[in-house]
Design a protein around this motif. Sequence first.
Motif, PDB file in Angstrom:
ATOM      1  N   UNK A 221      25.545 -17.054   5.367  1.00 55.19           N
ATOM      2  CA  UNK A 221      26.217 -16.674   7.115  1.00 55.19           C
ATOM      3  C   UNK A 221      24.536 -16.887   7.468  1.00 55.19           C
ATOM      4  N   UNK A 222      24.013 -16.952   7.410  1.00 47.63           N
ATOM      5  CA  UNK A 222      22.340 -16.561   7.904  1.00 47.63           C
ATOM      6  C   UNK A 222      22.650 -18.069   8.102  1.00 47.63           C
ATOM      7  N   UNK A 223      22.576 -18.777   7.214  1.00 54.78           N
ATOM      8  CA  UNK A 223      22.075 -20.625   7.482  1.00 54.78           C
ATOM      9  C   UNK A 223      23.400 -21.149   8.839  1.00 54.78           C
ATOM     10  N   UNK A 224      24.921 -20.651   8.758  1.00 51.02           N
ATOM     11  CA  UNK A 224      25.803 -20.859   8.980  1.00 51.02           C
ATOM     12  C   UNK A 224      25.274 -20.687  11.506  1.00 51.02           C
ATOM     13  N   UNK A 225      24.469 -18.880  11.019  1.00 50.82           N
ATOM     14  CA  UNK A 225      24.637 -18.503  12.426  1.00 50.82           C
ATOM     15  C   UNK A 225      23.227 -19.705  12.726  1.00 50.82           C
ATOM     16  N   UNK A 226      22.215 -20.099  12.383  1.00 53.98           N
ATOM     17  CA  UNK A 226      21.214 -20.155  12.658  1.00 53.98           C
ATOM     18  C   UNK A 226      21.242 -22.093  13.416  1.00 53.98           C
ATOM     19  N   UNK A 227      22.472 -21.997  12.654  1.00 52.84           N
ATOM     20  CA  UNK A 227      22.637 -23.461  12.851  1.00 52.84           C
ATOM     21  C   UNK A 227      23.649 -23.693  13.901  1.00 52.84           C
ATOM     22  N   UNK A 228      24.094 -22.433  14.249  1.00 49.86           N
ATOM     23  CA  UNK A 228      24.807 -22.060  15.463  1.00 49.86           C
ATOM     24  C   UNK A 228      24.064 -21.697  16.813  1.00 49.86           C
ATOM     25  N   UNK A 229      23.237 -21.204  16.314  1.00 48.52           N
ATOM     26  CA  UNK A 229      21.636 -21.206  17.805  1.00 48.52           C
ATOM     27  C   UNK A 229      21.094 -22.381  18.137  1.00 48.52           C
ATOM     28  N   UNK A 230      21.085 -22.848  16.815  1.00 48.57           N
ATOM     29  CA  UNK A 230      20.409 -24.486  17.234  1.00 48.57           C
ATOM     30  C   UNK A 230      20.939 -24.992  17.564  1.00 48.57           C
TER      31      UNK A 230
END
Lengths: 318, 415
Positions: free
Chosen positions: B1-10
Amino acid sequence: MSYFSNISSAITTLVDGMKVTMGYFVRPREHVTLQYPDEVWPIPTRNIGVGEIESYNTIRSKLVVDFEDCIGCKACERACPVDCIHIETFKAGPDEDIGTTKNDTKIKLRVTSFIIDMSECMFCDLCTPPCPEDCIRMTPDYQFISNDNVKLAVTPEERWRDRDHLIYEFSKVSPIERAQRQADAEKVAAAKAAAMEAKKAAAEKAAAAKAEQEAREAEKARAEAATATDSEAPPSPFISETPVDSAEPTPINIPTMESAPEPEPMDRIEVPMETIKTPEIPEVKPVSTETTAEPETSSEPDSSSEPENSSKGETENG
Amino acid sequence: MIQLLANWILSFDILSGMGISVAWGLSLFIVAALIFVFVAANAIVLVYIERKVSAFMQVRLGPMRVGKFGTLQTVADALKLLQKEDIIPRSADKVLFIIGPWVILVASVVTFAAIPFSDTLLAANMNIGLFYIVSISSIVVLGIVMAGWASNNKWSLYGAMRSAAQIISYEIPVGITLIAVVAVVGSLNLQTIIQEQAGTGNLFHWIPIPLPNWFIFHSPFLFVAAFVYLIGATAEINRTPFDIPESESELVAGFMTEFSGLRWALFFLSEYANATLVAFLVSIVFLGGWQSPFADYEGTQIGFSIITLVAIMWTLFVRAKTGRLSVYPLGLSLVITIAAWLFPGFAIWMASPGIFWMLMKAGGIIFMLMWFRWTFPRLRVDQLMYVSWKVILPLSLINLMGVAIWMWLTGEIQF
């Protein structure tokens, strides 16, 4: 084996206990807790003994005055055994029209202050029968709580003032008007007192002159008597009375005023004495109530004041 | 979920300038904040529910004045607690007194990082998730001992000591019970444990009653193990009937005696966070986590029909026993059943796994914990130790061995 029976009994008793609590959990909670300000117990409607008058067939609680009908006769104030009613009236001027009551009685007194201290009231209902206009009555509103004037009582004086929300002022006369009335009344009283003093002074002067005259006459008479005969001594009481008393005796009221406070218990006896002294209004009252009893009883429940209606509505809802 | 969120932010043009590490840190912070918000809101809701449940079990109404049916009561209480004076006793150990509640709170909040709310919604998909939760949640006892010792108060110290003894005693049976499940799955990853419980099967492998493949229905040993775990976990989170660390009638408030205002609120928060954690863990390990109890949409229809039949029987039973007609369970199940038969989409949604089922199961377990709390009297200290060392620990050991034998009998493992 007691080890296993212990465990099995533990399990069965725990399950039993859980059954009990679940039974209470699913039970409908209809009559559990009365949500007080929203729900109120119904006021008992039984007859309390004053059967003829409909509005008395409930509990008697808060006193209410229909101020428009008050003629300021102070009958209720005199009837109150605990002195919780305080009325202040001023006479209306001759050209002033204050209005009439619902019984078409002309109001002659301006009631500037009508205070009922409900913290002292003992709900005896003795004030309502003497009222000639039936404007003071007991309502079934028993909830005296309010948010006004609720203070943190620290000293005894403050504790006394803490009951301020139980002191009801029914007079609709504004404080400014009341102050004016008081000033007017004081002026009138001062004028009266001045007139009285003038009269008194005049009377004193006249009395002094009279006394002087009398003294002269007496001296003359004494001289005449002394010259005439030594044996004639009947006016000896005259001698003792005349010169000393006649100099100051004219104020007749003062000696009575001074003599009254001397016996101390008289203070307490005075109040009932007053009530006994004035049988005039109780005599008037039955006539007026008899004449107006029938229309009033029918009209009163309709025109009854707000707290009565609201409490009835609450009981119906609850 | 953190990876997904980071990708979404980027993925945003404005934010893409920041490096991957910054985005990663930001998403870490967001997830941590979300978890904390969940824990705080959860505590506020659960306190209200607990007060209502206790009131209903004691023939009362509970909070009724603040908001409709008192729904805002706990919000008002929380605001009051935030405004209260922060009192630290003069002779207290100030450092420990201040960090004690925070240690407890952090230990109970951090465990939520490994809880899978659904197949995608989880903060960290660890391969040692179960071990992580068990080990981190036992740090709570450190905070309790800190708080009790720092208060410099005999009640607090007694409470802390009792809590330490109790938690250490109950860690062992709880751990062994969880090992029994791990032995079945062969993994400590919570997602794997949940995925193992998909589908439906027979009760206890051979009895022909179609039930979901949850581990509570896996074998009689795991069935017992679920209850053993529930008992042990109740003791671990210091809830009644195992609330001797804060037993009101003996120790005033135990280790919380000297705490007030916000610090006391932190204790409360962590208490309910722990209760929720236990509920989640029971539903993950024994009740299939976010798996639906129904295999497909026909299963949903049949399952709800069976539930409706049970509700009818329950209503008749209550009617015969008490003369009252309780229509709510029957009405609710009837409505859901009719909806399941009329709308296939609804039935399919009910049959699909998701956060709904996770929350439903956890809610049921939390209600059970409340039910325990308002039914059972508190155990004595020696009884507590007796239950732990002489009853639950042997039972969990027998369960572990029994599960191994059961798996050999059913052919799940071969030697």
